[in-house]
Enzyme design. Structure first.
Site, PDB file in Angstrom:
ATOM      1  N   LYS A  91       0.828  -1.214   0.000  1.00  0.00           N
ATOM      2  CA  LYS A  91       0.000   0.000   0.000  1.00  0.00           C
ATOM      3  C   LYS A  91       0.860   1.260   0.000  1.00  0.00           C
ATOM      4  O   LYS A  91       0.638   2.174  -0.793  1.00  0.00           O
ATOM      5  CB  LYS A  91      -0.928   0.022   1.233  1.00  0.00           C
ATOM      6  CG  LYS A  91      -1.876  -1.158   1.316  1.00  0.00           C
ATOM      7  CD  LYS A  91      -2.797  -1.059   2.515  1.00  0.00           C
ATOM      8  CE  LYS A  91      -2.097  -1.056   3.858  1.00  0.00           C
ATOM      9  NZ  LYS A  91      -1.396  -2.322   4.185  1.00  0.00           N
ATOM     10  N   ARG A 112      -9.955   0.804   7.741  1.00  0.00           N
ATOM     11  CA  ARG A 112      -9.454  -0.524   8.067  1.00  0.00           C
ATOM     12  C   ARG A 112     -10.532  -1.402   8.668  1.00  0.00           C
ATOM     13  O   ARG A 112     -10.319  -2.582   8.864  1.00  0.00           O
ATOM     14  CB  ARG A 112      -8.348  -0.356   9.121  1.00  0.00           C
ATOM     15  CG  ARG A 112      -6.991  -0.811   8.662  1.00  0.00           C
ATOM     16  CD  ARG A 112      -6.054  -0.511   9.808  1.00  0.00           C
ATOM     17  NE  ARG A 112      -4.782  -1.087   9.599  1.00  0.00           N
ATOM     18  CZ  ARG A 112      -3.797  -0.487   8.940  1.00  0.00           C
ATOM     19  NH1 ARG A 112      -3.976   0.670   8.381  1.00  0.00           N
ATOM     20  NH2 ARG A 112      -2.632  -1.088   8.824  1.00  0.00           N
ATOM     21  N   ARG A 153      -0.308  -8.709  13.480  1.00  0.00           N
ATOM     22  CA  ARG A 153      -0.929  -7.782  12.518  1.00  0.00           C
ATOM     23  C   ARG A 153      -1.728  -8.554  11.481  1.00  0.00           C
ATOM     24  O   ARG A 153      -2.792  -8.101  11.053  1.00  0.00           O
ATOM     25  CB  ARG A 153       0.156  -6.930  11.837  1.00  0.00           C
ATOM     26  CG  ARG A 153       0.731  -5.875  12.780  1.00  0.00           C
ATOM     27  CD  ARG A 153       2.059  -5.353  12.287  1.00  0.00           C
ATOM     28  NE  ARG A 153       1.967  -4.666  11.030  1.00  0.00           N
ATOM     29  CZ  ARG A 153       3.009  -4.445  10.220  1.00  0.00           C
ATOM     30  NH1 ARG A 153       4.212  -4.895  10.569  1.00  0.00           N
ATOM     31  NH2 ARG A 153       2.858  -3.803   9.106  1.00  0.00           N
ATOM     32  N   ARG A 155      12.079  -5.598   5.232  1.00  0.00           N
ATOM     33  CA  ARG A 155      11.829  -4.150   5.087  1.00  0.00           C
ATOM     34  C   ARG A 155      12.647  -3.338   6.082  1.00  0.00           C
ATOM     35  O   ARG A 155      12.704  -3.638   7.266  1.00  0.00           O
ATOM     36  CB  ARG A 155      10.345  -3.845   5.306  1.00  0.00           C
ATOM     37  CG  ARG A 155      10.072  -2.338   5.250  1.00  0.00           C
ATOM     38  CD  ARG A 155       8.621  -1.997   5.158  1.00  0.00           C
ATOM     39  NE  ARG A 155       7.855  -2.403   6.325  1.00  0.00           N
ATOM     40  CZ  ARG A 155       6.546  -2.233   6.421  1.00  0.00           C
ATOM     41  NH1 ARG A 155       5.860  -1.684   5.428  1.00  0.00           N
ATOM     42  NH2 ARG A 155       5.906  -2.625   7.497  1.00  0.00           N
ATOM     43  N   ARG A 208      11.076  -1.308  11.328  1.00  0.00           N
ATOM     44  CA  ARG A 208       9.925  -0.727  12.002  1.00  0.00           C
ATOM     45  C   ARG A 208       9.618  -1.525  13.251  1.00  0.00           C
ATOM     46  O   ARG A 208       9.765  -2.746  13.263  1.00  0.00           O
ATOM     47  CB  ARG A 208       8.717  -0.756  11.053  1.00  0.00           C
ATOM     48  CG  ARG A 208       8.268   0.625  10.636  1.00  0.00           C
ATOM     49  CD  ARG A 208       7.266   0.595   9.536  1.00  0.00           C
ATOM     50  NE  ARG A 208       6.007  -0.037   9.895  1.00  0.00           N
ATOM     51  CZ  ARG A 208       4.931  -0.048   9.120  1.00  0.00           C
ATOM     52  NH1 ARG A 208       4.976   0.553   7.942  1.00  0.00           N
ATOM     53  NH2 ARG A 208       3.824  -0.641   9.496  1.00  0.00           N
TER      54      ARG A 208
END
Ligand code: AP5
Length: 211
Positions: free
Chosen positions: A10, A85, A165, A121, A154
């Site tokens: 996203k 969401r 998540r 990431r 992160r």
């Protein structure tokens, strides 16, 4: 509006299409992380929730987005990334913007690829670019290839939190998708393709419906 599981791309796609259409990229995740980093009252309220992979309360999120969408730079449109969401947030969004003007893209990706992507990431502390590090190098010693800055993981990208998540997403996804699925402006796009192919598909859909 871009929806999809964590790591589906996203943020990557929102950045690209915001640039292409010269519209602001509004990411609720980025807004919350900035508040946490700055230690604002909002940041103090949501810090533990974001770090643990839970969801911030609907009313609080809706208030943040309502205020952001009222800003002058969002009047001609924007790219919404990470909001709504939940079905309750989606219903609230319909009261903020004209539902007929909303173009919805659902990026799809499977859990295995998501875990792989989020494990790789890193975000540069200096230039803030999000990037994927190679599994063949020591990810925590790599410098940013663009500016030499320090690459950080992160707080919510640790494997345990990624799993949480994914569970959080799974609990909300079906009613959220059902909320939009019958709209003509809804499209599901394969987020497992190369990033350029995903961008091309997203832009084709946006161009079809953009007023
Ligand atoms: P948020 O920041 O929105 O996190 P997320 O939805 O979990 O999504 P991510 O940012 O992790 O992934 P992404 O889909 O943007 O993927 P990306 O492009 O980075 O929200 C964080 C938290 O804030 C939430 O958990 C929640 O606590 C809270 N929150 C936010 N909004 C909320 C709301 N509305 N209500 C309640 N709480 C809220 O890509 C991932 C990686 O893959 C990158 O390394 C990228 O380089 C790579 N990649 C991207 N595309 C491809 C591709 N096509 N092929 C290969 N690699 C790719």
């Amino acid at each position: 509006m871009l929806m999809g599981p964590p790591g589906s791309g996203k943020g990557t796609q929102a950045g690209r299409i915001a640039e292409r259409y010269a519209l602001p990229h509004i990411s609720t995740g980025d807004a919350l992380r900035a508040a946490v980093k700055a230690g604002t009252p909002l940041g103090q309220e949501v810090g533990a929730i974001v770090a643990s992979g839970g969801l911030v309360e609907d009313a609080l999120m809706t208030g943040i987005v309502r205020e952001r969408l009222a800003a002058a730079d969002a009047r001609a449109g924007c790219i919404l990334d990470g909001f709504p969401r939940t079905a309750a947030q989606a219903a609230a969004l319909d009261s903020i913007v004209d539902p007929a003007a909303l173009i919805v893209v659902h990026l799809t990706a499977d859990d295995e690829e998501i875990v792989r992507r989020l494990g790789a990431r890193r975000v540069c502390d200096a230039c803030t670019l999000t990037q994927s590090v190679s599994p063949h190098t020591d990810p925590d010693r790599e410098a940013c290839p663009y500016c030499g800055g320090n690459l950080s993981r992160r707080a919510d990208d640790h494997p345990e939190t990624v799993r949480r998540r994914l569970q959080t997403y799974a609990a909300q996804a079906a009613p959220l998708i059902a909320f939009y699925r019958e709209r003509p402006t809804f499209a599901a796009i394969d987020g497992l393709q190369r990033p350029d192919r995903v961008t091309a598909d997203v832009c084709r859909h946006v161009d079809r419906w953009r007023a």
